[in-house]
Write a protein that holds these residues in place. Structure first.
Motif, mmCIF file in Angstrom:
data_model
loop_
_atom_site.group_PDB
_atom_site.id
_atom_site.type_symbol
_atom_site.label_atom_id
_atom_site.label_comp_id
_atom_site.label_asym_id
_atom_site.label_seq_id
_atom_site.Cartn_x
_atom_site.Cartn_y
_atom_site.Cartn_z
ATOM 1 N N TYR A 170 47.870 43.828 49.220
ATOM 2 C CA TYR A 170 47.637 42.885 48.129
ATOM 3 C C TYR A 170 46.368 43.253 47.353
ATOM 4 N N ILE A 171 45.311 43.598 48.067
ATOM 5 C CA ILE A 171 44.055 43.991 47.417
ATOM 6 C C ILE A 171 44.258 45.230 46.560
ATOM 7 N N LEU A 172 44.986 46.202 47.072
ATOM 8 C CA LEU A 172 45.250 47.415 46.300
ATOM 9 C C LEU A 172 46.000 47.103 45.005
ATOM 10 N N TYR A 173 46.891 46.139 45.070
ATOM 11 C CA TYR A 173 47.631 45.740 43.868
ATOM 12 C C TYR A 173 46.768 44.901 42.935
ATOM 13 N N LYS A 174 46.090 43.897 43.493
ATOM 14 C CA LYS A 174 45.342 42.933 42.676
ATOM 15 C C LYS A 174 44.095 43.564 42.057
ATOM 16 N N TYR B 250 32.689 40.540 48.854
ATOM 17 C CA TYR B 250 34.018 39.990 49.089
ATOM 18 C C TYR B 250 34.224 39.862 50.607
ATOM 19 N N ILE B 251 34.546 38.653 51.042
ATOM 20 C CA ILE B 251 34.812 38.393 52.452
ATOM 21 C C ILE B 251 36.311 38.144 52.606
ATOM 22 N N ILE B 252 36.962 38.919 53.458
ATOM 23 C CA ILE B 252 38.416 38.874 53.612
ATOM 24 C C ILE B 252 38.751 38.543 55.055
ATOM 25 N N LYS C 90 36.033 30.601 47.354
ATOM 26 C CA LYS C 90 37.339 31.206 47.576
ATOM 27 C C LYS C 90 37.968 31.570 46.237
ATOM 28 N N ILE C 91 38.405 32.815 46.131
ATOM 29 C CA ILE C 91 39.024 33.268 44.876
ATOM 30 C C ILE C 91 40.509 33.589 45.036
ATOM 31 N N ILE C 92 40.927 33.837 46.268
ATOM 32 C CA ILE C 92 42.324 34.207 46.505
ATOM 33 C C ILE C 92 42.775 33.652 47.847
ATOM 34 N N ILE D 192 40.268 35.211 50.541
ATOM 35 C CA ILE D 192 39.225 36.117 50.054
ATOM 36 C C ILE D 192 38.166 35.269 49.357
ATOM 37 N N TYR D 193 36.929 35.402 49.805
ATOM 38 C CA TYR D 193 35.789 34.699 49.207
ATOM 39 C C TYR D 193 34.937 35.710 48.449
ATOM 40 N N TYR D 194 34.340 35.223 47.363
ATOM 41 C CA TYR D 194 33.448 36.074 46.562
ATOM 42 C C TYR D 194 32.065 35.422 46.467
ATOM 43 N N GLY D 195 31.035 36.254 46.525
ATOM 44 C CA GLY D 195 29.674 35.797 46.309
ATOM 45 C C GLY D 195 28.828 36.899 45.705
ATOM 46 N N LEU D 196 27.703 36.521 45.127
ATOM 47 C CA LEU D 196 26.777 37.480 44.519
ATOM 48 C C LEU D 196 25.474 37.456 45.305
#
Length: 340
Positions: free
Chosen positions: A10-14, A109-111, A134-136, A143-147
């Motif tokens: 999924y990550i490779l596609y998205k 990115y935390i998966i 959470k983004i996905i 999948i969580y995103y942070g800066l």
């Protein structure tokens, strides 16, 4: 050997071209081939599993690191893909280590699988400044995103766990087997270790915190040479410290995927083998141990291991006469196989 998992596909596609100009480091519970296929400017993999490290080196050469990372890699990476582990304390430990080498304003990115506890990431005080969102949600994963907006400092010494077993002090890092206390399976296995029947050349497979090797070295009154192996780098570090502080002699601790780094024959091979791979049950490790054991046992040598009673070990052996029960309780059984 390590195929793409559904979430990696999924990550490779998205994110097909999202990281093409980014310096990406992969870390955590990464156990598939996504670093080979994801398009990046620079890719680097940090793993704590020796079998995965050896396999991935065939494809990425020197772009793979086994064990904790240090500041030699500092400022090279601006993107992290971290795969959450089933053990929360271990995830925090490894994540803080890898965050400490990232540049400010790095993307994180935390998966992880939804049943791994990944959704606790927003409530972990150490990472409050990162503000994970959470983004996905896909493939039974999140999948969580942070800066990263503040420098993270890491000190391994803050994470050591220790406890006493009899007169021995056991040291362990988070996530290592028997890190907080002696497990019941190991306790039953240890009960079979007697001063007059442990001698010669000994191999412990899956040394974890080092407690079984320490008991062997501290109990036997015979001449011995002990090899302690594990695939997990934090287990190797933990065993080395436990063996050192208890002044156990004639012992070598090093990584090996079962017998991959073994070129000796032994009088005794002993193990409390893992029966989990991630969140799933697996008999792969004990099969590897048993079906190749004669190559590594001296004539008259013994394989001794403990297993949970709900696992169908005894029913699956083709030659049941070769296996004997040394002791048993309601939860665990210690088995013995001799090379005769």
């Amino acid at each position: 050997m390590f195929k793409l998992l559904p979430i990696s596909k999924y990550i490779l596609y998205k994110f097909k071209n999202k990281f093409i100009n980014r310096n990406v480091i992969f870390s955590g519970n990464i156990r598939d081939s996504i670093p080979i296929y994801l398009k990046t400017y620079i890719s680097f993999v940090n793993t704590h599993q020796y079998d995965y490290y050896i396999w991935l080196k065939k494809f990425l050469k020197n772009k793979v690191h086994y064990d904790l990372v240090d500041n030699l890699l500092i400022n090279k990476f601006n993107t992290l893909l971290f795969f959450w582990l089933k053990n929360k304390s271990e995830s925090i430990f490894l994540l803080e280590n890898i965050l400490s080498i990232l540049s400010i304003n790095s993307d994180i990115y935390i998966i992880g699988e939804n049943n791994s506890g990944i959704n606790q990431i927003k409530n972990i005080e150490k990472f409050n400044n990162i503000n994970f969102n959470k983004i996905i949600s896909a493939r039974k994963c999140s999948i969580y995103y942070g800066l990263l907006n503040k420098k993270i400092f890491f000190n391994k010494n803050f994470y050591w766990i220790n406890y006493y077993y009899k007169n021995y002090i056991i040291n362990s890092l988070p996530g290592v087997f028997s890190s907080n206390k002696l497990d019941y399976g190991s306790e039953l296995l240890i009960s079979t270790i007697k001063p007059n029947n442990i001698k010669g050349k000994i191999l412990e497979i899956g040394c974890g915190s080092g407690i079984i090797s320490t008991i062997i070295g501290g109990t036997t009154n015979k001449k011995y040479l002990l090899f302690s192996i594990d695939i997990n780098s934090n287990a190797i570090t933990s065993s080395k410290k436990t063996i050192l502080v208890n002044n156990i002699k004639n012992t070598y601790v090093f990584p090996s995927d079962v017998y991959s780094n073994i070129n000796e024959k032994f009088d005794l091979i002993i193990s409390n083998p893992p029966f989990h791979v991630g969140l799933n049950y697996s008999l792969d490790i004990i099969y590897k141990i048993i079906y190749n054991v004669k190559k590594y046992l001296k004539y008259g040598g013994e394989l001794r291991f403990v297993a949970n009673n709900f696992l169908p070990y005894f029913k699956l052996f083709k030659k049941k006469k070769q296996i004997h029960i040394l002791c048993k309780n309601k939860n665990f059984t210690v088995y013995s196989i001799k090379n005769i």
